[in-house]
Design a protein around this motif. Structure first.
Motif, PDB file in Angstrom:
ATOM      1  N   PHE A   3     -13.917 -12.092  -3.091  1.00  0.00           N
ATOM      2  CA  PHE A   3     -12.368 -12.376  -3.223  1.00  0.00           C
ATOM      3  C   PHE A   3     -11.759 -11.883  -4.755  1.00  0.00           C
ATOM      4  O   PHE A   3     -12.597 -11.600  -5.716  1.00  0.00           O
ATOM      5  CB  PHE A   3     -12.345 -13.989  -3.173  1.00  0.00           C
ATOM      6  CG  PHE A   3     -12.763 -14.486  -1.987  1.00  0.00           C
ATOM      7  CD1 PHE A   3     -11.298 -14.868  -1.157  1.00  0.00           C
ATOM      8  CD2 PHE A   3     -13.647 -14.673  -1.536  1.00  0.00           C
ATOM      9  CE1 PHE A   3     -11.494 -15.527   0.189  1.00  0.00           C
ATOM     10  CE2 PHE A   3     -13.969 -15.299  -0.045  1.00  0.00           C
ATOM     11  CZ  PHE A   3     -12.976 -15.641   0.549  1.00  0.00           C
ATOM     12  N   TRP A   9     -13.440  -7.449   2.519  1.00  0.00           N
ATOM     13  CA  TRP A   9     -13.252  -8.359   3.736  1.00  0.00           C
ATOM     14  C   TRP A   9     -14.778  -8.216   4.667  1.00  0.00           C
ATOM     15  O   TRP A   9     -15.414  -9.271   4.890  1.00  0.00           O
ATOM     16  CB  TRP A   9     -12.285  -8.116   4.609  1.00  0.00           C
ATOM     17  CG  TRP A   9     -12.256  -9.173   5.731  1.00  0.00           C
ATOM     18  CD1 TRP A   9     -12.480  -9.416   7.081  1.00  0.00           C
ATOM     19  CD2 TRP A   9     -11.707 -10.704   5.489  1.00  0.00           C
ATOM     20  NE1 TRP A   9     -12.080 -10.292   7.506  1.00  0.00           N
ATOM     21  CE2 TRP A   9     -11.741 -11.343   6.965  1.00  0.00           C
ATOM     22  CE3 TRP A   9     -11.448 -11.199   4.287  1.00  0.00           C
ATOM     23  CZ2 TRP A   9     -11.513 -12.728   6.718  1.00  0.00           C
ATOM     24  CZ3 TRP A   9     -11.165 -12.786   4.330  1.00  0.00           C
ATOM     25  CH2 TRP A   9     -11.240 -13.201   5.598  1.00  0.00           C
ATOM     26  N   THR A  16      -3.199  -9.292   6.464  1.00  0.00           N
ATOM     27  CA  THR A  16      -3.821 -10.458   6.389  1.00  0.00           C
ATOM     28  C   THR A  16      -5.141 -10.692   5.870  1.00  0.00           C
ATOM     29  O   THR A  16      -5.138 -11.639   5.118  1.00  0.00           O
ATOM     30  CB  THR A  16      -4.285 -10.910   8.055  1.00  0.00           C
ATOM     31  OG1 THR A  16      -2.993 -10.631   8.808  1.00  0.00           O
ATOM     32  CG2 THR A  16      -4.928 -12.205   8.224  1.00  0.00           C
ATOM     33  N   TYR A  17      -5.836  -9.501   5.594  1.00  0.00           N
ATOM     34  CA  TYR A  17      -7.175  -9.980   4.892  1.00  0.00           C
ATOM     35  C   TYR A  17      -6.762  -9.818   3.407  1.00  0.00           C
ATOM     36  O   TYR A  17      -7.500 -10.666   2.659  1.00  0.00           O
ATOM     37  CB  TYR A  17      -8.247  -8.353   5.181  1.00  0.00           C
ATOM     38  CG  TYR A  17      -8.597  -8.516   6.500  1.00  0.00           C
ATOM     39  CD1 TYR A  17      -8.458  -9.581   7.253  1.00  0.00           C
ATOM     40  CD2 TYR A  17      -9.206  -7.230   6.871  1.00  0.00           C
ATOM     41  CE1 TYR A  17      -9.107  -9.192   8.627  1.00  0.00           C
ATOM     42  CE2 TYR A  17      -9.810  -7.049   8.268  1.00  0.00           C
ATOM     43  CZ  TYR A  17      -9.771  -8.130   9.054  1.00  0.00           C
ATOM     44  OH  TYR A  17     -10.482  -8.102  10.183  1.00  0.00           O
ATOM     45  N   ARG A  76      -5.752 -13.249   2.573  1.00  0.00           N
ATOM     46  CA  ARG A  76      -6.858 -14.178   2.621  1.00  0.00           C
ATOM     47  C   ARG A  76      -7.812 -14.037   1.164  1.00  0.00           C
ATOM     48  O   ARG A  76      -8.402 -15.047   0.875  1.00  0.00           O
ATOM     49  CB  ARG A  76      -7.683 -14.122   3.918  1.00  0.00           C
ATOM     50  CG  ARG A  76      -7.020 -14.521   4.912  1.00  0.00           C
ATOM     51  CD  ARG A  76      -7.925 -14.231   6.176  1.00  0.00           C
ATOM     52  NE  ARG A  76      -7.118 -14.633   7.334  1.00  0.00           N
ATOM     53  CZ  ARG A  76      -7.821 -14.594   8.640  1.00  0.00           C
ATOM     54  NH1 ARG A  76      -8.864 -13.653   8.899  1.00  0.00           N
ATOM     55  NH2 ARG A  76      -7.134 -14.750   9.732  1.00  0.00           N
ATOM     56  N   ASP A 110      -6.768 -16.613  -1.278  1.00  0.00           N
ATOM     57  CA  ASP A 110      -6.516 -17.513  -0.797  1.00  0.00           C
ATOM     58  C   ASP A 110      -7.502 -18.586  -1.113  1.00  0.00           C
ATOM     59  O   ASP A 110      -8.745 -18.599  -0.588  1.00  0.00           O
ATOM     60  CB  ASP A 110      -6.201 -17.498   0.735  1.00  0.00           C
ATOM     61  CG  ASP A 110      -5.868 -18.845   1.376  1.00  0.00           C
ATOM     62  OD1 ASP A 110      -6.242 -19.962   1.086  1.00  0.00           O
ATOM     63  OD2 ASP A 110      -4.771 -18.820   2.342  1.00  0.00           O
ATOM     64  N   SER A 154      -8.181 -21.808  -0.019  1.00  0.00           N
ATOM     65  CA  SER A 154      -8.677 -22.161   1.103  1.00  0.00           C
ATOM     66  C   SER A 154      -9.858 -21.530   1.806  1.00  0.00           C
ATOM     67  O   SER A 154     -10.828 -21.932   2.421  1.00  0.00           O
ATOM     68  CB  SER A 154      -7.726 -22.670   2.140  1.00  0.00           C
ATOM     69  OG  SER A 154      -6.566 -23.447   1.454  1.00  0.00           O
ATOM     70  N   TRP A 155      -9.696 -20.148   1.684  1.00  0.00           N
ATOM     71  CA  TRP A 155     -10.631 -19.091   2.511  1.00  0.00           C
ATOM     72  C   TRP A 155     -11.753 -19.129   1.505  1.00  0.00           C
ATOM     73  O   TRP A 155     -12.930 -19.070   2.046  1.00  0.00           O
ATOM     74  CB  TRP A 155      -9.840 -17.896   2.642  1.00  0.00           C
ATOM     75  CG  TRP A 155      -9.154 -18.011   4.097  1.00  0.00           C
ATOM     76  CD1 TRP A 155      -8.018 -18.134   4.298  1.00  0.00           C
ATOM     77  CD2 TRP A 155      -9.881 -17.417   5.363  1.00  0.00           C
ATOM     78  NE1 TRP A 155      -7.599 -17.870   5.692  1.00  0.00           N
ATOM     79  CE2 TRP A 155      -8.897 -17.449   6.328  1.00  0.00           C
ATOM     80  CE3 TRP A 155     -11.155 -17.104   5.615  1.00  0.00           C
ATOM     81  CZ2 TRP A 155      -9.312 -17.181   7.772  1.00  0.00           C
ATOM     82  CZ3 TRP A 155     -11.607 -16.981   7.001  1.00  0.00           C
ATOM     83  CH2 TRP A 155     -10.792 -16.948   7.795  1.00  0.00           C
ATOM     84  N   ARG A 186     -13.474 -22.252   2.241  1.00  0.00           N
ATOM     85  CA  ARG A 186     -14.240 -22.270   3.360  1.00  0.00           C
ATOM     86  C   ARG A 186     -15.658 -21.245   3.602  1.00  0.00           C
ATOM     87  O   ARG A 186     -16.376 -21.924   4.040  1.00  0.00           O
ATOM     88  CB  ARG A 186     -13.109 -21.553   4.632  1.00  0.00           C
ATOM     89  CG  ARG A 186     -13.745 -21.329   5.946  1.00  0.00           C
ATOM     90  CD  ARG A 186     -12.569 -20.941   6.832  1.00  0.00           C
ATOM     91  NE  ARG A 186     -13.320 -20.406   8.408  1.00  0.00           N
ATOM     92  CZ  ARG A 186     -12.311 -19.983   8.921  1.00  0.00           C
ATOM     93  NH1 ARG A 186     -11.196 -19.756   9.198  1.00  0.00           N
ATOM     94  NH2 ARG A 186     -12.984 -19.620  10.384  1.00  0.00           N
ATOM     95  N   CYS A 187     -15.318 -20.235   2.723  1.00  0.00           N
ATOM     96  CA  CYS A 187     -16.540 -19.326   2.861  1.00  0.00           C
ATOM     97  C   CYS A 187     -17.468 -19.884   2.006  1.00  0.00           C
ATOM     98  O   CYS A 187     -18.727 -19.398   1.911  1.00  0.00           O
ATOM     99  CB  CYS A 187     -16.001 -17.864   2.564  1.00  0.00           C
ATOM    100  SG  CYS A 187     -14.723 -17.068   3.660  1.00  0.00           S
TER     101      CYS A 187
END
Length: 325
Positions: free
Chosen positions: A58, A95, A128-129, A132, A135, A137-138, A141-142
Motif C-alpha cells: 500500500f 495490487w 479502483t486499485y 484502494r 484506503d 479500510s482496505w 481488511r488485508c
C-alpha cells in the motif's frame, strides 16, 4: 450510531490515523489463554509479518504498531503523493502482490497488447486499485482477514475472529501523532508483559531500537527525519534519538516499580510541542480513555469537525491536554 468510515477520513486535514482491532472471541490473539491453557504467542509473528508486508504494498506507511493479547494497534501515514506518482503498471503490480486481479490486469502487467474496446474497462480497474491502495479500510481488511483465516483453521472453528469494525482516529497534529505512537508502543509496558521497550517483542519500537544500534532506521517503518526542512524526505519531523528517549523515560515514569524524570532531550520535544510534562503523561497513559475520536489541539479538532460537518463533538475537552494553559 457509528459513522461511515469515509466520513472519518479526511486527507485534507491529516494523513495520520490510529487504528485498533480487537478479537471477538474469548480465545486469545496471542499470549497464554488461562481458560484453555494454550499459548498463542506464535500468532504475533503472523500479525507483524502481515503488517510489514502491507507497508510494502500500500501507499500507506506504518509509523507504529504493537500486538497485544486480544487486540492490535497501528499508526498509519497515508502517502497520497506516492500513489499518484505510481504509473498505471506500478499500481497493477502492487495490487497483484495481494490479489490475482483479473485476466485483463494480468495481461496488462505482462505487457501484452490490450484490445481497444477493453481499455476503458482497464482504466476503471486501475483507478479502483489506485484508490484502494491508500484506503485504510482496505489496509485493515488485508491485515485482519488472513489472520482470522489462520486462527480459525488453527482453532478448528468458523465465524468472526475480529470485531465487526476496527477503531480509527484521526491524528491532527505532531503532538497527537507522537502521543499516540508512545501510547501504542508502551502498551506492553503497561500490561506488564515487557520490562523495557526493546524487550517488547513484535512491536515497532523494538524494530527501531535494533536498527538504531546499527545506526539505521527500519526500512519498513515511517522514518524520523529530524527537524522538518524543505525538500527533505517524508517522515516524522523529530529525531529518532529524541523519540526513543521520550518513550523510554515516559515508560520509566508510568511503571509502578520505577520512578524517573523526563530527560533533557525528551523535554525538548515536549517544549516544541507546547505540552506540559504532566499533560503528556496523562495523554500517554490514558490515551484510550481520553480520546474516542480525532486527536489534536482544540483548534485542530474544531477545524476537522467543521470540515466534515460533524455536529457532535464528544470528548473535545480532552483536547485541552494537547496544549499548555
Amino acid at each position: 450510531m457509528p459513522r461511515p468510515r469515509r466520513t472519518l477520513i479526511s486527507l485534507e486535514d491529516t494523513p495520520y490515523y490510529h487504528c485498533c482491532s480487537r478479537v471477538v472471541r474469548r480465545a486469545f490473539l496471542c499470549g497464554d489463554d488461562k481458560y484453555t491453557g494454550k499459548n498463542y504467542d506464535h500468532r504475533r509473528a503472523w500479525v507483524e509479518e502481515q503488517i510489514l508486508k502491507l507497508s510494502e504494498v500500500f501507499a500507506i506507511d506504518v509509523a507504529a504498531y504493537t500486538v497485544m493479547s486480544n487486540h492490535l494497534h497501528v499508526v498509519l501515514y497515508i502517502d497520497v503523493e506516492q500513489v499518484n506518482a505510481w504509473s498505471d503498471r506500478d499500481v497493477v503490480l502492487q495490487w497483484h502482490k495481494l490479489f490475482n486481479g483479473t485476466t485483463l490486469t494480468q495481461q496488462f502487467a505482462k505487457g501484452e497488447v490490450i484490445d481497444e474496446h477493453l481499455v476503458v474497462q482497464l482504466k476503471h480497474l486501475i483507478a479502483t486499485y489506485r484508490s484502494r491502495l491508500i484506503d485504510i479500510s482496505w489496509f485493515m481488511r488485508c491485515l485482519n482477514e488472513p489472520i482470522a483465516r489462520q486462527a480459525n483453521h488453527e482453532d478448528n472453528c468458523t465465524g468472526h475472529f475480529w470485531e465487526g469494525r476496527f477503531k480509527s482516529q484521526a491524528l491532527l497534529d505532531k503532538a497527537a501523532v507522537l502521543a499516540c505512537m508512545a501510547y501504542v508502543e508502551l502498551n506492553p509496558i503497561r500490561a506488564k508483559i515487557a520490562n523495557t521497550p526493546e524487550q517488547s517483542d513484535f512491536t515497532s519500537i523494538q524494530l527501531r531500537v535494533k536498527a538504531a544500534l546499527k545506526g539505521e532506521q527500519p526500512k519498513k517503518l515511517l522514518p524520523f527525519i529530524g527537524n522538518e526542512r524543505i525538500n527533505q524526505p517524508k517522515g516524522i519531523g523529530f529525531s529518532l534519538q529524541d523519540y526513543l528517549l521520550l518513550v523510554d523515560e515516559t515508560g520509566r515514569i508510568i511503571r509502578d516499580d520505577k520512578r524517573g524524570a523526563i530527560s533533557s532531550n525528551a523535554e525538548n520535544i515536549l517544549s516544541r510541542l507546547n505540552i506540559p510534562t504532566a499533560n503528556w503523561l496523562k495523554i500517554v497513559t490514558e490515551f484510550g480513555q481520553l480520546f474516542h475520536g480525532p486527536v489534536g489541539t482544540l483548534e485542530e479538532f474544531n477545524r476537522y469537525c467543521e470540515h466534515l460537518n460533524k455536529r457532535r463533538r464528544h470528548f473535545s475537552s480532552s483536547c485541552e491536554y494537547m496544549r499548555s494553559h
